[in-house]
Design a protein around this motif. Structure first.
Motif, PDB file in Angstrom:
ATOM      1  N   GLY A  91       0.780  -1.225   0.000  1.00  0.00           N
ATOM      2  CA  GLY A  91       0.000   0.000   0.000  1.00  0.00           C
ATOM      3  C   GLY A  91       0.815   1.279   0.000  1.00  0.00           C
ATOM      4  N   LYS A  92       2.133   1.155  -0.196  1.00  0.00           N
ATOM      5  CA  LYS A  92       2.996   2.333  -0.168  1.00  0.00           C
ATOM      6  C   LYS A  92       3.769   2.462  -1.468  1.00  0.00           C
ATOM      7  CE  LYS A  92       3.687   2.192   4.844  1.00  0.00           C
ATOM      8  NZ  LYS A  92       4.700   2.169   5.947  1.00  0.00           N
ATOM      9  N   GLY A  93       4.367   3.623  -1.661  1.00  0.00           N
ATOM     10  CA  GLY A  93       5.215   3.816  -2.817  1.00  0.00           C
ATOM     11  C   GLY A  93       6.584   3.190  -2.606  1.00  0.00           C
ATOM     12  N   PRO A  94       7.310   2.935  -3.678  1.00  0.00           N
ATOM     13  CA  PRO A  94       8.658   2.366  -3.553  1.00  0.00           C
ATOM     14  C   PRO A  94       9.587   3.294  -2.779  1.00  0.00           C
ATOM     15  CG  PRO A  94       7.858   2.173  -5.803  1.00  0.00           C
ATOM     16  CD  PRO A  94       6.908   3.076  -5.079  1.00  0.00           C
ATOM     17  N   PHE A 112      12.210  -4.306  -5.796  1.00  0.00           N
ATOM     18  CA  PHE A 112      12.332  -4.116  -7.241  1.00  0.00           C
ATOM     19  C   PHE A 112      13.722  -3.612  -7.587  1.00  0.00           C
ATOM     20  CE2 PHE A 112       7.994  -4.636  -8.564  1.00  0.00           C
ATOM     21  CZ  PHE A 112       7.220  -4.233  -7.488  1.00  0.00           C
ATOM     22  N   PHE A 128      11.705  -1.174 -14.664  1.00  0.00           N
ATOM     23  CA  PHE A 128      11.589  -1.951 -13.437  1.00  0.00           C
ATOM     24  C   PHE A 128      11.534  -3.440 -13.716  1.00  0.00           C
ATOM     25  CE2 PHE A 128      10.943   0.724  -9.738  1.00  0.00           C
ATOM     26  CZ  PHE A 128      10.812   1.965 -10.313  1.00  0.00           C
ATOM     27  N   TYR A 175       3.351   6.550 -12.743  1.00  0.00           N
ATOM     28  CA  TYR A 175       3.320   5.101 -12.911  1.00  0.00           C
ATOM     29  C   TYR A 175       1.949   4.577 -12.497  1.00  0.00           C
ATOM     30  CZ  TYR A 175       8.485   5.273 -12.955  1.00  0.00           C
ATOM     31  OH  TYR A 175       9.802   5.541 -13.240  1.00  0.00           O
ATOM     32  N   GLN A 213       0.282   0.802 -11.110  1.00  0.00           N
ATOM     33  CA  GLN A 213       0.645  -0.513 -10.605  1.00  0.00           C
ATOM     34  C   GLN A 213      -0.609  -1.295 -10.267  1.00  0.00           C
ATOM     35  OE1 GLN A 213       2.768  -0.641  -6.824  1.00  0.00           O
ATOM     36  NE2 GLN A 213       3.995  -2.370  -7.540  1.00  0.00           N
ATOM     37  N   LEU A 254       5.754  -1.824 -11.446  1.00  0.00           N
ATOM     38  CA  LEU A 254       5.345  -0.476 -11.835  1.00  0.00           C
ATOM     39  C   LEU A 254       5.461  -0.337 -13.346  1.00  0.00           C
ATOM     40  CD1 LEU A 254       6.573  -0.236  -8.833  1.00  0.00           C
ATOM     41  CD2 LEU A 254       6.649   2.204  -9.328  1.00  0.00           C
ATOM     42  N   PHE A 309      -3.346   1.521  -8.590  1.00  0.00           N
ATOM     43  CA  PHE A 309      -2.495   2.289  -7.670  1.00  0.00           C
ATOM     44  C   PHE A 309      -1.631   3.191  -8.545  1.00  0.00           C
ATOM     45  CE2 PHE A 309      -1.006   3.230  -3.626  1.00  0.00           C
ATOM     46  CZ  PHE A 309       0.340   2.975  -3.420  1.00  0.00           C
ATOM     47  N   ILE A 319       1.249   6.038  -8.886  1.00  0.00           N
ATOM     48  CA  ILE A 319       2.404   6.514  -8.137  1.00  0.00           C
ATOM     49  C   ILE A 319       3.187   7.510  -8.992  1.00  0.00           C
ATOM     50  CG2 ILE A 319       4.376   5.813  -6.713  1.00  0.00           C
ATOM     51  CD1 ILE A 319       3.435   2.913  -7.025  1.00  0.00           C
ATOM     52  N   PRO A 350       3.869   8.389  -2.073  1.00  0.00           N
ATOM     53  CA  PRO A 350       3.252   7.273  -1.351  1.00  0.00           C
ATOM     54  C   PRO A 350       2.171   6.553  -2.145  1.00  0.00           C
ATOM     55  CG  PRO A 350       2.406   9.341  -0.547  1.00  0.00           C
ATOM     56  CD  PRO A 350       3.498   9.687  -1.514  1.00  0.00           C
ATOM     57  N   GLY A 351       1.792   7.092  -3.299  1.00  0.00           N
ATOM     58  CA  GLY A 351       0.794   6.427  -4.126  1.00  0.00           C
ATOM     59  C   GLY A 351      -0.625   6.884  -3.848  1.00  0.00           C
ATOM     60  N   ARG A 376      -4.519   5.293  -4.303  1.00  0.00           N
ATOM     61  CA  ARG A 376      -5.353   4.135  -4.658  1.00  0.00           C
ATOM     62  C   ARG A 376      -6.650   4.649  -5.244  1.00  0.00           C
ATOM     63  NH1 ARG A 376      -3.917  -0.822  -5.204  1.00  0.00           N
ATOM     64  NH2 ARG A 376      -2.800  -0.731  -3.208  1.00  0.00           N
TER      65      ARG A 376
END
Lengths: 112, 112
Positions: free
Chosen positions: A41-44, A89, A102, B36, B38, B44, B91, B93, B105-106, B108
């Motif tokens: 649920g988070k970004g990279p 990743f 990626f 991006y 996902q 991604l 998602f 990002i 942080p993306g 949703r």
């Protein structure tokens, strides 16, 4: 075409053991590589990077190895902790390009 | 590391409506930002490169009229999903790059 891939989609290790996550790339022009950690649920999150003029770089508990001969990249995590559980990743790019390519990602799970 | 924020973190909308997602670089200026998408358990996929003061560059297969990008300042890029449909649920990002790409942080998005 360009591609960055991983050998293993999932990796399960015991807490305290070392983890090794692998990545293969096919673009010989790639000269900059990055490892990211993505929690659910988070970004990279940036972990560590390496340029093609190096074959090893160390950070805090992490080491990245680059083998340009076989186009292989690895991320080593020492003394794996529960907080290391995530998807990892690899990403690559080459000089002059801004876009990252990626890999498919490896899920790392920690067994207590 | 550099800080990138996104807003909102999650959004639910009805099919046919438009949704705007903001991406901000908080402690650096970014002439270029990246968007991006996902899907669950996937890597991604770069949608587009957002360029401050000029048109965005879209990746092959991404509809520019559906995913509108505006990069009006050095710290803000917006992605608008127009006439959203359930298949746009994903998602989203963004990333920005002082040197290395740092990710937000993306967001949703769920389209009902």
């Amino acid at each position: 075409g360009e591609s960055v891939g991983l050998h293993l989609p999932t990796l399960s290790v015991q807490e305290g053991d070392n983890s090794i996550i692998n990545c293969a790339y096919s673009n010989s022009a790639s000269d900059y590589f990055i490892w990211y950690k993505q929690e659910s649920g988070k970004g990279p999150q940036f972990i560590i990077d390496i340029r093609s003029n190096m074959d090893k770089r160390q950070g805090q508990r992490v080491t990245v190895l680059l083998n340009k001969t076989v186009k292989h990249l690895s991320l080593q995590i020492a003394a794996t902790q529960p907080g290391d559980s995530a998807v990892y990743f690899c990403a690559e790019t080459h000089q002059g390009a801004q876009k990252l390519v990626f890999g498919q990602g490896t899920r790392l799970t920690i067994n207590p | 590391g550099a800080v990138v924020s996104q807003h909102p973190s999650r959004v639910i909308c009805k099919s046919g409506t438009s949704v705007k997602i903001e991406c901000r670089s908080l402690d650096f200026q970014a002439t270029t930002m990246f968007w991006y998408r996902q899907f669950p358990k996937q890597s991604l996929m770069l949608m587009a490169t957002s360029n401050e003061g000029s048109k965005a560059t879209y990746e092959q297969g991404v509809e520019k009229d559906k995913f509108l990008i505006n990069h009006a300042s050095l710290t803000l890029s917006t992605l608008t999903v127009t006439s959203a449909h359930p298949e746009d649920s994903s998602f989203y990002i963004c990333s920005a790059s002082p040197k290395t790409q740092y990710f937000g942080p993306g967001t949703r998005l769920l389209v009902l």
